[in-house]
Design a protein around this motif. Structure first.
Motif, PDB file in Angstrom:
ATOM      1  N   THR B 195     -26.686  54.023  21.176  1.00 51.02           N
ATOM      2  CA  THR B 195     -26.702  53.464  22.536  1.00 51.02           C
ATOM      3  C   THR B 195     -26.133  52.053  22.590  1.00 51.02           C
ATOM      4  O   THR B 195     -26.089  51.433  23.654  1.00 51.02           O
ATOM      5  CB  THR B 195     -28.137  53.457  23.091  1.00 51.02           C
ATOM      6  N   ASP B 298     -18.952  66.549  25.167  1.00 48.70           N
ATOM      7  CA  ASP B 298     -19.131  65.102  25.067  1.00 48.70           C
ATOM      8  C   ASP B 298     -19.999  64.803  23.845  1.00 48.70           C
ATOM      9  O   ASP B 298     -21.204  64.601  23.944  1.00 48.70           O
ATOM     10  CB  ASP B 298     -19.792  64.570  26.337  1.00 48.70           C
ATOM     11  N   ALA B 301     -22.231  61.630  23.800  1.00 44.88           N
ATOM     12  CA  ALA B 301     -23.482  61.558  24.564  1.00 44.88           C
ATOM     13  C   ALA B 301     -24.570  62.444  23.982  1.00 44.88           C
ATOM     14  O   ALA B 301     -25.745  62.087  24.014  1.00 44.88           O
ATOM     15  CB  ALA B 301     -23.219  61.962  26.017  1.00 44.88           C
ATOM     16  N   ASN B 320     -29.043  64.624  25.627  1.00 48.63           N
ATOM     17  CA  ASN B 320     -27.967  63.810  26.169  1.00 48.63           C
ATOM     18  C   ASN B 320     -28.516  62.412  26.413  1.00 48.63           C
ATOM     19  O   ASN B 320     -29.394  62.223  27.269  1.00 48.63           O
ATOM     20  CB  ASN B 320     -27.448  64.411  27.483  1.00 48.63           C
ATOM     21  N   LEU B 322     -27.295  59.952  27.782  1.00 49.41           N
ATOM     22  CA  LEU B 322     -26.939  59.337  29.065  1.00 49.41           C
ATOM     23  C   LEU B 322     -27.749  59.914  30.217  1.00 49.41           C
ATOM     24  O   LEU B 322     -28.120  59.202  31.150  1.00 49.41           O
ATOM     25  CB  LEU B 322     -25.445  59.525  29.345  1.00 49.41           C
TER      26      LEU B 322
END
Lengths: 188, 383
Positions: B195, B298, B301, B320, B322
């Motif tokens: 992150t 993705d 993520a 995920n 995000l």
């Protein structure tokens, strides 16, 4: 390509590599004539194969693809080290004959064949290994080397003639050499 | 034919005789996988000066950050964009979208695909920016961000001695792997680095990006090779050419013979577990060959919890980072950023063809191999 394999794809590749690495090493040994170099060559080829695993696993014959990668690795290495190796093996060739003469006819022929193979141009040597060790057809050998079947036939013919000239009666006459030099449509 | 076969058999026996006394009991697969791992994740350290600078940053951080000591690192203050500049390169990571730090981890290794970074950060950054410019000339809303991987050896919050002991138990090759699988007890650190891409322990892979459009997010990768080095050039052609972009699978010819040309192969079945393929192969007719791949996923993520190297595709639980969405399965859900028609439009665009010319020149300017890929990385800190 770098950076795109999933864990499953890597596991798939690892399984293939574990099963086939020994055979690839043996082929590599016939190509380069040295155990350590054969292992390095196999490692390089497998790494290249791993990077191209997406493409390789889609191929009709993954083994054939692996052979192409190995041959490419071998030819690339040969181009770089051709002069050094030639000088080195000119000496080894003479030494090999002297040493082999005390080890009986079998050992003599083995050592001599290895030394004689090293006197061949890299591509011709690859033709011999693919045709007679891997038992590939003329067409399959041509595909692996990226050349025409006719080129494989002529390379094979010249290489066998040179081996016979170097090894004399112990090598014998190969009928396939005669047959491949003829314009027959089949390769095997 | 019988005579020919017997002669072939005799030649085969002669060659087999050469191998009679040669035993191959070495398993090279672990080294191959470690080499691939390095190539994927750890080849982005620049010249030694930059590496030293990064290590110096890490060393400074050690004095102010809690060390894990007992396996689980404590939370740390996020590294700011200002801190990212401390590598000595005056690049604004947050604003440029290109690379904060491309640092070559192995200064003496040549990579068959993609190649190492150059000796000049500005050169690498220019290539990244050129790619972004080409993309945005066709899709103005698109964003491209570099993909990061965490290098545990550069992480000042991790007890390096403990890490060494852990890795040595995994395998001999893992001990030298710069991007090993996170130990389970470092899950918090894994999450922190995921992150905080600006953290110096994260290094970027210049050949892999996350492409973001209003339609979705996916990993894209590009690789360069001399055309002669490619095992087969068949991917440059569509065996069965199709221009039907509505089909879930097919192939579309790209470019023209006087420029970059090739084919876009696609199989975009988005159902769970289905294979996904969006791969373009392009050659310029002058010995340069580039492949561009989109994964449909993705991968930046979607995160897996640290599992000590084990992976069960049936029970793997992805999160995920995000959106908080969770998914159980071998691969996370697909969220393509562009479809086949859009990728073909991009690759056929004049801007992208110009980028490919620049990319080929850039790749050719990169350093070449000097040493062995199995050598101990020189930058690994000694505990």
């Amino acid at each position: 390509m770098i950076g795109r394999h999933t864990p499953e794809e890597l596991a798939d590749f690892a399984e293939f590599a574990r099963v086939r690495q020994r055979h690839l090493m043996r082929t590599a040994y016939l190509l380069c004539g040295d155990k350590q170099t054969a292992q390095d060559l196999t490692q390089t080829a497998l790494l290249n194969l791993c990077r191209a695993w997406h493409r390789a696993r889609r191929a009709d014959d993954v083994d054939a693809y692996a052979h192409r990668v190995l041959i490419n690795a071998y030819l690339n290495a040969q181009r770089k080290a051709h002069r050094e190796r030639k000088a080195l093996w000119d000496k080894a060739w003479e030494a090999g004959f002297e040493q082999a003469s005390d080890e009986g006819p079998g050992a003599d022929l083995r050592l001599s064949l290895l030394a004689a193979l090293d006197r061949l141009p890299p591509k011709s040597r690859a033709v011999i290994v693919l045709r007679y060790w891997e038992d590939l057809s003329v067409e399959a050998t041509a595909a692996a080397l990226g050349c025409s079947p006719g080129n494989v036939k002529s390379q094979s013919s010249r290489a066998l003639a040179k081996l016979r000239a170097l090894l004399g009666d112990g090598f014998g006459t190969l009928e396939s050499e005669r047959m491949e030099s003829m314009e027959t449509p089949h390769g095997n | 034919m019988e005579t020919e076969h017997s002669a072939n058999d005799r030649m085969h026996r002669l060659l087999a005789g050469v191998l009679d006394d040669v035993e191959f009991d070495t398993d090279v697969v672990p080294d191959v996988l470690a080499g691939y791992d390095r190539g994927v994740k750890a080849r982005r350290y620049r010249v030694a000066g930059t590496a030293v600078a990064v290590l110096a940053v890490a060393a400074t951080a050690v004095s102010v950050l809690p060390r894990s000591g007992h396996g689980s690192p404590g939370p740390t203050a996020p590294t700011t964009p200002t801190a990212a500049k401390r590598t000595g390169q005056d690049l604004d990571f947050q604003n440029s979208g290109c690379h904060q730090h491309w640092v070559r981890s192995y200064t003496n290794i040549k990579y068959g695909d993609g190649g190492p970074v150059s000796d000049h950060l500005a050169t690498d950054d220019a290539n990244c920016r050129a790619l972004t410019t080409a993309l945005r000339s066709v899709f103005p809303d698109a964003t491209l961000t570099p993909r990061y991987s965490a290098n545990l050896h550069l992480d000042p919050r991790i007890d390096q001695e403990q890490l060494k002991q852990y890795l040595s138990k995994l395998s001999p090759s893992a001990a030298h792997s710069p991007m090993p699988v996170f130990p389970p007890q470092l899950a918090a650190e894994s999450e922190y680095l995921a992150t905080h891409p600006e953290d110096p322990a994260n290094v970027a892979d210049p050949s892999t990006y996350t492409l973001i459009t209003p339609a979705g997010r996916e990993r894209v990768a590009l690789a360069y090779s001399a055309e002669a080095a490619m095992p087969a050039g068949s991917d440059l052609k569509c065996a069965k050419a199709s221009a039907d972009f509505n089909a879930s699978s097919g192939c579309v010819p790209l470019g023209s013979a006087d420029g970059w040309h090739g084919a876009l192969h696609f199989n975009v079945d988005a159902s769970p577990g289905a294979a996904y393929r969006m791969e373009a192969s392009l050659a310029d007719g002058h010995g340069h060959y580039v492949t561009l791949t989109a994964s449909g996923v993705d991968t930046d993520a979607w995160r897996l919890p640290a599992a000590g190297g084990t992976f069960d595709p049936k029970t793997a639980r992805w999160t995920n980072r995000l959106t908080g969405q969770q998914y159980v399965g071998g691969q996370p859900p697909k969220t393509p950023a562009l479809n086949a028609e859009q990728y073909a439009r991009l690759y056929n665009s004049k801007a992208f063809q110009s980028f490919l010319n620049q990319y080929a020149s850039y790749q050719q300017s990169l350093p070449t191999m000097q040493g062995s890929p199995t050598s101990t990385p020189p930058w690994v800190p000694a505990g």
